[in-house]
Design a protein around this motif. Structure first.
Motif, PDB file in Angstrom:
ATOM      1  N   ARG A 361     -12.002   1.893  -8.367  1.00 52.43           N
ATOM      2  CA  ARG A 361     -12.767   0.648  -8.521  1.00 52.43           C
ATOM      3  C   ARG A 361     -12.794   0.254  -9.995  1.00 52.43           C
ATOM      4  NH1 ARG A 361     -15.681  -1.124  -4.178  1.00 52.43           N
ATOM      5  NH2 ARG A 361     -15.622   0.277  -2.365  1.00 52.43           N
ATOM      6  N   TYR A 384     -11.742  -5.748  -5.388  1.00 53.75           N
ATOM      7  CA  TYR A 384     -11.244  -4.442  -4.950  1.00 53.75           C
ATOM      8  C   TYR A 384     -11.144  -4.438  -3.425  1.00 53.75           C
ATOM      9  CZ  TYR A 384     -11.102   0.578  -3.980  1.00 53.75           C
ATOM     10  OH  TYR A 384     -10.744   1.813  -3.517  1.00 53.75           O
ATOM     11  N   ARG A 385     -10.016  -3.892  -2.922  1.00 52.66           N
ATOM     12  CA  ARG A 385      -9.822  -3.709  -1.473  1.00 52.66           C
ATOM     13  C   ARG A 385      -9.395  -2.271  -1.218  1.00 52.66           C
ATOM     14  NH1 ARG A 385      -5.628  -7.404  -1.517  1.00 52.66           N
ATOM     15  NH2 ARG A 385      -4.547  -6.049  -0.017  1.00 52.66           N
ATOM     16  N   GLU A 386     -10.050  -1.636  -0.264  1.00 49.75           N
ATOM     17  CA  GLU A 386      -9.675  -0.268   0.093  1.00 49.75           C
ATOM     18  C   GLU A 386      -8.253  -0.221   0.630  1.00 49.75           C
ATOM     19  OE1 GLU A 386     -10.991   2.624  -0.227  1.00 49.75           O
ATOM     20  OE2 GLU A 386     -13.101   2.284  -0.740  1.00 49.75           O
ATOM     21  N   ASP A 387      -7.874  -1.237   1.454  1.00 50.07           N
ATOM     22  CA  ASP A 387      -6.554  -1.180   2.083  1.00 50.07           C
ATOM     23  C   ASP A 387      -5.414  -1.442   1.096  1.00 50.07           C
ATOM     24  OD1 ASP A 387      -6.881  -3.865   1.648  1.00 50.07           O
ATOM     25  OD2 ASP A 387      -6.650  -4.477   3.735  1.00 50.07           O
TER      26      ASP A 387
END
Length: 450
Positions: A361, A384-387
């Motif tokens: 992050r 921010y994107r987890e994927d």
């Protein structure tokens, strides 16, 4: 030599002589003069040495100033410093010497500006371009002329109340809403006029997509300038049409469309053509170029720049290192926002170093090239994107993913985060349901109408 140039050089020498006699006059000089206001290089470098010593907390006297100037590369002798003190009538009149230097430098700058305008006319340049550039330069010169003027306590308060009167009368807005309620609440209502806001993330995280969504939402009511230094106009249009039609932008750019898809594209195109969304044609731009474009659009409410790393430094700064000229660009963007009294949203790439961390992050320290960006910005927004870090085969681009929006810096309020839904294939970003604050927690501007 023209008549006014003689007292100008004498005034420069007398200013330096006054500093050598007593450093008590330095604050008055600093408020009014910058190193570039000195015409003679030796005088300019001596003044830079004085400022460097003052910033470092050193003692100011002929010996320390001479040593500092020589260490900074100035070819100056102790005899010249003695001469400066000898020709200075009195340090008490340093304010008058400063006025002479400022007026003469302004005359010279106006003469150079007039020459540039005449050269543009003679070269048959576009009159609109000449006018925009001329207005920008005149504004810059006017700002320089007022740089050292103080605002009294009462004038500062009156300026605030004049702004409040226009807002209450409906003649002006103090901020520009992004169109996303959760983000606007974090910002305290929206992006403040004269504010510099950074939208930062790693490449491909969704910066351009979110910026286009915000720009189109603002453009429904007010003009927006979208300066794209990374994508061509047709690519930007494809992303916007994709959002409206649900047809992937990749297909819009490179594949055949069905008749039904053509109809949807035509309908979306008419809708988008009705928005006050302006963009640039040239693939490169300086901050001055952005200002010239902005001043040519009446009633402009927002500038979006995609992205910071592609902004060209001014010619004079290109001989410096990247940190130095990006620092100058950052300050120029903030000055432009203040001059135009509208917010500027600038997209930024984050440093690759964050990829080496276990926790990916973004943090403020991940901003690339210069700490001035964080310093100059009124707000810093991270995406921010987890994927983004998941295996490609495990991500379905047709299924919206969660986009975390983190307001990491907010000069005019608190910080926090919210979530948006990001449809990667169709460049659409939508708000997500979230717990609405209680009435006591809701900022005053959101309580209007109950």
């Amino acid at each position: 030599m023209s008549e006014y140039q003689v007292p100008s050089s004498m005034a420069e020498q007398s200013i330096l002589g006054a500093i050598l006699i007593t450093d008590r006059c330095l604050p008055e000089i600093q408020r009014e003069l910058r190193p570039e206001d000195f015409r003679l290089e030796v005088n300019r470098m001596l003044y830079e040495a004085v400022l460097a010593l003052e910033r470092a907390g050193g003692k100011l006297d002929p010996v320390t100033i001479l040593d500092q100037a020589q260490r900074m590369g100035a070819k100056v002798s102790s005899q010249y410093l003695m001469q400066l003190m000898e020709i200075t009538p009195t340090a008490a009149n340093v304010g008058e010497y400063v006025k002479i230097v400022k007026k003469n430098r302004l005359r010279e700058a106006l003469g150079e500006h007039a020459d540039r305008v005449r050269a543009g006319v003679d070269d048959l340049e576009d009159p609109d371009v000449i006018l925009a550039s001329a207005q920008q330069r005149l504004n810059d010169l006017a700002a320089q002329g007022s740089a050292g003027k103080l605002v009294s306590p009462s004038d500062g308060i009156l300026a605030y109340y004049r702004q409040r009167e226009t807002i209450e009368a409906g003649d002006a807005k103090g901020y520009v809403c992004t169109g996303y309620m959760a983000l606007d609440e974090l910002l305290g209502g929206g992006m403040l006029n004269s504010g510099l806001y950074l939208l930062a993330a790693r490449p491909g995280m969704g910066k351009t997509t979110l910026a286009l969504n915000i720009a189109d939402r603002v453009a429904q009511a007010d003009p927006v300038l979208f300066v794209s230094l990374e994508m061509d106009t047709e690519q930007l249009s494809a992303k916007r049409i994709s959002r409206e039609t649900g047809i992937p932008s990749q297909k819009l750019l490179m594949q055949a469309l069905t008749q039904e898809e053509e109809d949807r594209v035509a309908f979306a195109s008419r809708k988008l053509a009705g928005l006050a969304f302006w963009s640039n044609a040239a693939p490169t731009a300086t901050v001055d170029d952005i200002g010239a474009l902005a001043r040519s659009i009446g009633g402009l409410r927002l500038i979006v720049v995609d992205y910071f790393g592609k902004i060209l430094p001014p010619p004079a700064a290109r001989r410096y290192g990247r940190v130095e000229y990006t620092t100058e660009i950052s300050g120029d963007l903030k000055n432009l926002a203040r001059a135009l009294r509208i917010p500027i949203l600038v997209l930024c790439q984050l440093n690759r170093e964050l990829e080496k961390r276990e926790e990916k992050r973004p943090q403020l320290s991940d901003l690339r090239d210069t700490g001035a960006l964080e310093q100059d910005a009124d707000g810093v927004i991270f995406l921010y994107r987890e994927d983004y870090y998941a295996a490609r085969e495990s991500v379905d681009p047709n299924v919206p993913s969660v986009l975390d929006v983190d307001l990491a810096k907010n000069r005019h309020g608190g910080v926090g985060s919210c979530k948006l839904a990001f449809s990667l294939a169709t460049s659409k970003i939508a708000g997500m349901s979230y717990r609405r604050k209680t009435k006591e927690e809701i900022p005053e501007q959101f309580r209007i109408g109950g």
